[in-house]
Design a protein around this motif. Structure first.
Motif, PDB file in Angstrom:
ATOM      1  N   ASP A  80       0.785  -1.379   0.011  1.00 48.74           N
ATOM      2  CA  ASP A  80       0.154  -0.062   0.127  1.00 48.74           C
ATOM      3  C   ASP A  80       0.764   1.327  -0.066  1.00 48.74           C
ATOM      4  OD1 ASP A  80      -2.214  -1.627   0.105  1.00 48.74           O
ATOM      5  OD2 ASP A  80      -2.918  -1.352   2.017  1.00 48.74           O
ATOM      6  N   TYR A  81       2.225   1.150  -0.114  1.00 44.11           N
ATOM      7  CA  TYR A  81       2.985   2.258  -0.127  1.00 44.11           C
ATOM      8  C   TYR A  81       3.074   2.814  -1.358  1.00 44.11           C
ATOM      9  CZ  TYR A  81       5.247   1.199   4.598  1.00 44.11           C
ATOM     10  OH  TYR A  81       5.514   1.043   5.805  1.00 44.11           O
ATOM     11  N   SER A  82       3.305   4.159  -1.464  1.00 50.03           N
ATOM     12  CA  SER A  82       3.624   4.743  -2.668  1.00 50.03           C
ATOM     13  C   SER A  82       4.957   4.413  -3.190  1.00 50.03           C
ATOM     14  CB  SER A  82       3.721   6.334  -2.678  1.00 50.03           C
ATOM     15  OG  SER A  82       4.711   6.751  -1.966  1.00 50.03           O
ATOM     16  N   ALA A  83       5.180   4.584  -4.781  1.00 48.88           N
ATOM     17  CA  ALA A  83       6.704   4.102  -5.067  1.00 48.88           C
ATOM     18  C   ALA A  83       7.747   4.896  -4.417  1.00 48.88           C
ATOM     19  CB  ALA A  83       6.768   4.549  -6.663  1.00 48.88           C
ATOM     20  N   GLY A  84       7.639   5.772  -3.978  1.00 47.22           N
ATOM     21  CA  GLY A  84       8.655   6.792  -3.085  1.00 47.22           C
ATOM     22  C   GLY A  84       8.899   6.294  -1.692  1.00 47.22           C
ATOM     23  N   MET A  85       7.831   5.986  -1.176  1.00 45.37           N
ATOM     24  CA  MET A  85       7.694   5.148   0.321  1.00 45.37           C
ATOM     25  C   MET A  85       8.261   3.879   0.266  1.00 45.37           C
ATOM     26  SD  MET A  85       3.771   6.173   1.297  1.00 45.37           S
ATOM     27  CE  MET A  85       3.880   5.328   3.072  1.00 45.37           C
TER      28      MET A  85
END
Ligand SMILES: Nc1ncnc2c1ncn2[C@@H]1O[C@H](COP(=O)(O)OP(=O)(O)OP(=O)(O)O)[C@@H](O)[C@H]1O
Length: 475
Positions: A357-362
């Motif tokens: 569920d993280y964004s790519a940056g996360m």
């Protein structure tokens, strides 16, 4: 660095696994992994066709969809870096300085890592025993914590990619790698073979240009270097991805690896990280020969691989837990460092959520945190700033700068010339698998900006013809 498969890999992986609800409470430490996560390798792929400078629309339309090409390395990386089970069955070698604290067995909280979620994972080679390495600790507060050498799981030998086999050299080697910086003669590009074009072909015409000979600045003393790479070569079928690259990276600096798409940066970093085996050449990490002592060499490194595929059904906390315990750190130390890193990377609120569920940056940040958690001497980072917002980039840079200021070494690839120019003490420009320029930023760029120099070395800009229809607007 992206491959044709990258755009689909994450969504495929995501669709293949059950999502953890975003607001689900943090399930706590990770469970041990089932042994049946390891899936037999796929059969080898046919060799990929040689790249062509001119692509016709007809050819494009008839081409089969791109195959994922380096799943094996990514999977091995994922396994090696995150998900080899911290089993109490696996003996953890004694540290030189202090004994390893046994990792507490953790209770499963939910099924982890279904077969579909790791469908491309190859079996991992047997674990090699870890030899204790005598080394001086980095002078940081962390280094004063119980020094625990890594458990063996992390140092799994990478397997060759499934379509990996040697082939004839298809690109001519550049002859002179030691031409003085001040007097660079220019040589014309090789003429291209004529190509029969369809009437509606899109043609990319290279502007007339001249490609400078390789530029290599005064050498660095290999005896004190953090990384010495000599003549490494890698073929993927008929593609020569890396063609005899030499690098000497002094300790305590940022070292940049730049080059156009497909130049061989990821392949080079993967070989340095021990995720790919070089066909030829040698790699020494802090004086340790990676071929004769791969575990010792890997122990020195923290790695951010080119793909962000990881075991994303784990929460961020679980993932970092695995990163830490697989490096042999006691649970209490992992917990403390996890909290520190999460705070530094602004991930504290996300630690309890599934990484899927993280964004790519996360994802990049949590994986970077995982690369740092055992305080390695050398960081091998493939495009660490890609997908990362400017604030997070500044934070990452700050963390890494402090790391470097304390003697750590960072080798990173990037397409951000401004960043490389600003941050890196030295860099290498890689084109078509070869180093065309190496040295300090000033030495490499000369009178140009680094971007201008890069474009020049990469073959210049091209004029595109055949896209006039794009300006007619269909509505
Ligand atoms: N597993 C693989 N199988 C076949 N070919 C591969 C594989 N990995 C890389 N290649 C090829 O090797 C060459 C170098 O690829 P690599 O990923 O190292 O380039 P790169 O410099 O990292 O590119 P980018 O900047 O686009 O990420 C390319 O031609 C690529 O298609």
């Amino acid at each position: 660095m992206k491959s044709p498969s990258e755009g689909t890999s994450k969504s495929t992986a995501k669709s293949a696994v059950k999502k953890t609800p975003r607001n689900m409470p943090d399930p706590g430490p990770p469970p041990p992994l089932p042994a049946d996560l390891l899936i037999p390798p796929r059969p080898p792929l046919p060799p990929s066709p040689s790249p062509s400078r001119v692509t016709t629309s007809a050819e494009s339309a008839s081409e089969p969809p791109a195959e994922p090409v380096v799943e094996t390395e990514s999977a091995v990386e994922a396994l090696a870096e995150t998900l080899v089970e911290p089993s109490t069955d696996t003996p953890t070698p004694p540290s030189v300085d202090s004994p390893v604290e046994p990792v507490e067995p953790v209770e499963p909280v939910e099924p982890v890592g279904s077969v579909e979620s790791v469908e491309s994972v190859d079996p991992v080679d047997p674990v090699e025993p870890v030899e204790p390495v005598d080394r001086a600790p980095v002078e940081t507060p962390e280094a004063r914590e119980p020094e625990v050498e890594s458990s063996a799981e992390l140092f799994v030998e990478a397997r060759a990619p499934r379509n990996d086999h040697t082939s004839e050299v298809i690109a001519p080697r550049l002859e002179d790698r030691t031409f003085p910086l001040t007097a660079m003669p220019l040589r014309p590009m090789a003429a291209e073979a004529p190509v029969a074009l369809a009437p509606d072909a899109v043609v990319v015409r290279p502007r007339p240009l001249e490609v400078p000979d390789p530029v290599v600045a005064a050498s660095v003393d290999p005896a004190t270097a953090a990384l010495v790479v000599k003549g490494i070569t890698k073929n993927f079928g008929e593609t020569r991805a890396v063609d005899g690259i030499d690098l000497t990276v002094p300790a305590g600096i940022f070292y940049g690896l730049v080059g156009p798409n497909g130049a061989g940066k990821t392949t080079t970093l993967s070989m340095i990280a021990g995720l790919l085996r070089a066909d030829r050449g040698s790699i020494r990490v802090n004086g340790i020969d990676a071929a004769s002592d791969p575990i010792g060499a890997k122990r020195q490194m923290g790695v951010l691989p080119d793909r962000l595929r990881t075991f994303d059904r784990l929460t961020g906390r679980q993932l970092l837990h695995y990163y830490g315990v697989l490096r042999g750190l006691p649970s209490a130390v992992v917990e403390r460092r996890t909290a520190d890193l999460a705070r530094a990377f602004d991930l504290s609120d996300a630690l309890g959520r599934a990484v899927s569920d993280y964004s790519a940056g996360m994802v990049k940040k949590v994986m970077l945190a995982g690369a740092l958690i055992h305080s390695p001497r050398l960081l091998v980072l493939d495009e660490p700033f890609e997908s990362v917002d400017p604030v997070s980039s500044a934070i990452i840079l700050d963390i890494l700068s402090t790391y470097v200021a304390h003697g750590g070494t960072v080798i990173l690839s990037s397409h951000g010339m401004e960043l490389v120019e600003r941050v890196c003490a030295r860099l290498a420009v890689v084109v078509a698998g070869q180093v065309l320029a190496e040295g300090t930023v000033d030495e490499v760029r000369g009178e140009l900006t680094l971007e201008q120099r890069f474009i020049e070395l990469a073959g210049g800009l091209s004029d595109v013809e055949g896209l006039e229809w794009l300006h007619t607007f269909s509505d």
